[in-house]
Design an enzyme around this catalytic site. Structure first.
Site, PDB file in Angstrom:
ATOM      1  N   VAL A   1      20.960  26.833  32.266  1.00  0.00           N
ATOM      2  CA  VAL A   1      21.123  25.385  32.279  1.00  0.00           C
ATOM      3  C   VAL A   1      21.644  24.980  33.664  1.00  0.00           C
ATOM      4  O   VAL A   1      22.409  25.715  34.283  1.00  0.00           O
ATOM      5  CB  VAL A   1      22.084  24.924  31.145  1.00  0.00           C
TER       6      VAL A   1
ATOM      7  N   HIS B   1      23.644  30.704  35.636  1.00  0.00           N
ATOM      8  CA  HIS B   1      24.383  29.729  34.804  1.00  0.00           C
ATOM      9  C   HIS B   1      23.543  29.394  33.587  1.00  0.00           C
ATOM     10  O   HIS B   1      22.830  28.407  33.595  1.00  0.00           O
ATOM     11  CB  HIS B   1      24.656  28.473  35.628  1.00  0.00           C
TER      12      HIS B   1
ATOM     13  N   GLY C   1      26.418  20.881  35.287  1.00  0.00           N
ATOM     14  CA  GLY C   1      26.653  19.442  35.351  1.00  0.00           C
ATOM     15  C   GLY C   1      27.242  18.993  36.672  1.00  0.00           C
ATOM     16  O   GLY C   1      26.951  17.905  37.163  1.00  0.00           O
ATOM     17  N   CYS C   2      28.064  19.855  37.278  1.00  0.00           N
ATOM     18  CA  CYS C   2      28.688  19.483  38.549  1.00  0.00           C
ATOM     19  C   CYS C   2      27.657  19.296  39.655  1.00  0.00           C
ATOM     20  O   CYS C   2      27.882  18.526  40.590  1.00  0.00           O
ATOM     21  CB  CYS C   2      29.741  20.509  38.953  1.00  0.00           C
TER      22      CYS C   2
ATOM     23  N   ASP D   1      27.391  16.113  41.959  1.00  0.00           N
ATOM     24  CA  ASP D   1      27.402  16.250  43.408  1.00  0.00           C
ATOM     25  C   ASP D   1      26.212  15.532  44.038  1.00  0.00           C
ATOM     26  O   ASP D   1      26.349  14.906  45.093  1.00  0.00           O
ATOM     27  CB  ASP D   1      27.402  17.722  43.820  1.00  0.00           C
TER      28      ASP D   1
END
Length: 171
Positions: free
Chosen positions: A76, A70, A79-80, A84
């Site tokens: 990076v 990713h 964001g999830c 989480d």
């Protein structure tokens, strides 16, 4: 029984296997999906609302699994995964308080991303302020949270909701 107010990585992994808080309490994920290395502080009377707070940390290094995929040539942290982690911590908090069952994320009010976690970062810090817990037929925790990378806030989330359920077969 007095509850611990901090936890090591080994203890968090034990939670994922049902060996820390108890076999019927909410569990953390294990292996790659455990998004923290330690809980520095957990209490039931601190934080912005006086109803509890959690401060947890994740050590960052370029070898973390998500940097390889990713994205190719633009690594990076997704964001999830930070979001989480915040849900994981609300569920852990409910188990720490004594809730029994399986934790499930129920939603979030608003999420803002204002930065990123790159492979050269050193540490992510999650700060959760518990707004409310319900321990009736419905067991639920609600919290506001921020995520920092190397001391700079880059994510914020309001009204993170996690429920604890005795039966998730119809969830």
């Amino acid at each position: 029984m007095e509850r611990a107010n901090s936890f090591t990585k080994e203890q968090l992994v034990a939670c994922g296997h049902g060996n820390l808080l108890g076999p019927n309490r909410p569990r953390l994920p294990v292996d790659n999906m455990l998004m923290m290395d330690r809980i520095v502080t957990i209490n039931d009377d601190g934080g912005e609302f006086g109803k509890g707070e959690i401060v947890a940390e994740l050590d960052i290094n370029p070898d973390l699994w998500f940097f390889d995929c990713h994205f190719i040539t633009d690594p990076v942290m997704p964001g999830c995964l930070g979001l989480d982690a915040m849900w994981q911590l609300v569920g852990f908090y409910l188990g720490w308080e004594g809730a029994e069952g399986k934790g499930r994320a129920l939603g979030v009010g608003e999420v803002k991303f204002t930065g990123q976690v790159l492979p050269n970062a050193k540490k992510v810090t999650y700060r959760l302020n518990i707004k409310r817990t319900i321990h009736r037929k419905l067991v639920m925790g609600i919290a506001d949270a921020t995520m920092e990378v190397d001391g700079r806030q880059i994510y914020s989330a309001t009204d993170l909701k996690v429920g604890v359920f005795s039966d998730t077969s119809t969830f």
